[in-house]
Design a protein around this motif. Structure first.
Motif, mmCIF file in Angstrom:
data_model
loop_
_atom_site.group_PDB
_atom_site.id
_atom_site.type_symbol
_atom_site.label_atom_id
_atom_site.label_comp_id
_atom_site.label_asym_id
_atom_site.label_seq_id
_atom_site.Cartn_x
_atom_site.Cartn_y
_atom_site.Cartn_z
ATOM 1 N N LEU A 1 0.848 -1.191 0.000
ATOM 2 C CA LEU A 1 0.000 0.000 0.000
ATOM 3 C C LEU A 1 0.882 1.240 0.000
ATOM 4 O O LEU A 1 1.958 1.245 0.608
ATOM 5 C CB LEU A 1 -0.907 0.015 1.231
ATOM 6 C CG LEU A 1 -1.835 -1.184 1.432
ATOM 7 C CD1 LEU A 1 -2.682 -0.983 2.683
ATOM 8 C CD2 LEU A 1 -2.723 -1.401 0.221
ATOM 9 N N PHE B 1 0.931 5.592 0.455
ATOM 10 C CA PHE B 1 0.241 6.788 0.919
ATOM 11 C C PHE B 1 1.191 7.975 0.709
ATOM 12 O O PHE B 1 2.131 8.174 1.478
ATOM 13 C CB PHE B 1 -0.149 6.654 2.392
ATOM 14 C CG PHE B 1 -1.041 5.471 2.662
ATOM 15 C CD1 PHE B 1 -2.422 5.576 2.538
ATOM 16 C CD2 PHE B 1 -0.499 4.244 3.015
ATOM 17 C CE1 PHE B 1 -3.242 4.486 2.772
ATOM 18 C CE2 PHE B 1 -1.308 3.145 3.262
ATOM 19 C CZ PHE B 1 -2.679 3.265 3.132
ATOM 20 N N GLU C 1 5.244 3.527 1.937
ATOM 21 C CA GLU C 1 4.826 2.298 1.272
ATOM 22 C C GLU C 1 5.101 1.137 2.217
ATOM 23 O O GLU C 1 6.153 1.068 2.846
ATOM 24 C CB GLU C 1 5.555 2.094 -0.063
ATOM 25 C CG GLU C 1 7.052 1.947 0.030
ATOM 26 C CD GLU C 1 7.699 1.606 -1.311
ATOM 27 O OE1 GLU C 1 7.107 1.934 -2.355
ATOM 28 O OE2 GLU C 1 8.801 1.011 -1.295
ATOM 29 N N ALA D 1 0.765 -4.697 3.659
ATOM 30 C CA ALA D 1 -0.374 -4.975 4.528
ATOM 31 C C ALA D 1 -0.548 -6.479 4.697
ATOM 32 O O ALA D 1 -0.421 -7.242 3.733
ATOM 33 C CB ALA D 1 -1.644 -4.365 3.961
ATOM 34 N N CYS E 1 -8.635 1.856 14.555
ATOM 35 C CA CYS E 1 -7.258 1.531 14.238
ATOM 36 C C CYS E 1 -6.365 2.123 15.313
ATOM 37 O O CYS E 1 -6.711 3.142 15.929
ATOM 38 C CB CYS E 1 -6.892 2.111 12.872
ATOM 39 S SG CYS E 1 -5.363 1.446 12.170
ATOM 40 N N GLN F 1 -10.026 -3.481 6.012
ATOM 41 C CA GLN F 1 -9.183 -2.797 5.036
ATOM 42 C C GLN F 1 -9.563 -1.327 4.895
ATOM 43 O O GLN F 1 -8.699 -0.461 4.789
ATOM 44 C CB GLN F 1 -9.256 -3.510 3.684
ATOM 45 C CG GLN F 1 -8.482 -4.824 3.660
ATOM 46 C CD GLN F 1 -8.418 -5.435 2.278
ATOM 47 O OE1 GLN F 1 -9.255 -6.256 1.922
ATOM 48 N NE2 GLN F 1 -7.425 -5.073 1.507
ATOM 49 N N GLU F 2 -10.852 -1.064 4.923
ATOM 50 C CA GLU F 2 -11.313 0.325 4.846
ATOM 51 C C GLU F 2 -10.816 1.111 6.057
ATOM 52 O O GLU F 2 -10.368 2.258 5.921
ATOM 53 C CB GLU F 2 -12.834 0.367 4.784
ATOM 54 C CG GLU F 2 -13.409 1.780 4.737
ATOM 55 C CD GLU F 2 -14.929 1.794 4.785
ATOM 56 O OE1 GLU F 2 -15.504 2.885 4.737
ATOM 57 O OE2 GLU F 2 -15.529 0.705 4.879
ATOM 58 N N HIS G 1 -7.114 1.956 5.593
ATOM 59 C CA HIS G 1 -6.913 3.004 4.599
ATOM 60 C C HIS G 1 -7.303 4.378 5.144
ATOM 61 O O HIS G 1 -6.576 5.364 4.933
ATOM 62 C CB HIS G 1 -7.722 2.692 3.333
ATOM 63 C CG HIS G 1 -7.038 1.765 2.385
ATOM 64 N ND1 HIS G 1 -6.200 2.201 1.391
ATOM 65 C CD2 HIS G 1 -7.044 0.399 2.290
ATOM 66 C CE1 HIS G 1 -5.722 1.175 0.715
ATOM 67 N NE2 HIS G 1 -6.221 0.065 1.238
ATOM 68 N N ALA H 1 -4.579 5.392 7.790
ATOM 69 C CA ALA H 1 -3.284 5.717 7.206
ATOM 70 C C ALA H 1 -3.346 7.023 6.411
ATOM 71 O O ALA H 1 -2.427 7.854 6.490
ATOM 72 C CB ALA H 1 -2.806 4.568 6.327
ATOM 73 N N SER H 2 -4.402 7.207 5.642
ATOM 74 C CA SER H 2 -4.544 8.429 4.853
ATOM 75 C C SER H 2 -4.571 9.663 5.744
ATOM 76 O O SER H 2 -4.017 10.716 5.393
ATOM 77 C CB SER H 2 -5.816 8.370 4.012
ATOM 78 O OG SER H 2 -5.760 7.297 3.088
#
Length: 204
Positions: free
Chosen positions: A66, A68, A73, A76, A136, A165-166, A169, A172-173
């Motif tokens: 992944l 960002f 990088e 996952a 998270c 997974q959502e 993401h 992390a974003s």
């Protein structure tokens, strides 16, 4: 059994000052001492002993790299976790494994910040002892093993299986949006079993 999706990086040396300053400053450091069962060339199984608790983790899936922004990088991975507590204090004692070379002592100083995912997909920081249905956590840890100093940065998504997974993401974003530390690359992204083999394989 708990299922999580994780991103983790390991680097030798002390935690860089720019990452220390970027990480949330309200997180108190926690010292701990863990004993890992070293299984050579096995990066999909982790067995850890801490006080009266035995923790077993196994990798369910590798989910690819992944990215960002330009600096982040990582690989996952989906992990299953099983925890056994001994309320009697008669089993799972670190003293029982001190003299056994297959158990490896890892000293840690960890800071942890947990977040919950709100219905509008935003994230909100929560207290360390607050339970989270969908969210998270982010941790930064100074490590000491075999007279070597390392550090690790990790994200771990928890919650409903279909949202893992959502959640990762979204988290992390958000947290990497203002990241200005060293570049985190996929070559240094792996879980504890791989890291242990990287360190201890030199001693076999």
């Amino acid at each position: 059994m708990l299922t999580t999706i994780e991103l983790r990086w390991f680097y030798p040396s002390q935690i860089p000052i720019e990452i220390e300053e970027w990480f949330p400053q309200n997180c108190s450091p926690e010292k701990r001492e863990d004993f890992y069962l070293y299984v050579p060339q096995c990066d999909y199984l982790g067995i850890k002993l801490r006080q009266e608790r035995l923790e077993v983790k196994w990798r369910k899936a590798e989910l690819g790299v992944l990215r960002f922004g330009e600096l982040i990088e990582g690989k996952a991975e989906k992990w299953g976790k099983w925890i056994c507590n001994d309320s009697t204090g008669e089993s799972f004692q670190p003293a029982m494994v001190f003299a056994n070379s297959v158990w490896v002592n890892v000293q840690k100083v960890r800071r942890l910040q947990s977040y919950k995912i709100l219905p509008d997909s935003s994230i909100q920081a929560v207290a360390i002892n607050e339970s989270i249905d969908n969210g998270c956590s982010m941790e930064i840890t100074q490590l000491r093993i075999q007279e070597q100093t390392w550090w690790s940065l990790a994200l771990e998504a928890v919650g409903e299986y279909t949202h893992l997974q959502e959640n990762l993401h979204l988290m992390a974003s958000c947290v990497f949006n203002n990241y200005r530390g060293i570049k985190l690359i996929a070559a240094n992204s792996y879980a504890y079993p791989h890291w242990l083999d990287l360190i201890l394989g030199n001693y076999s």
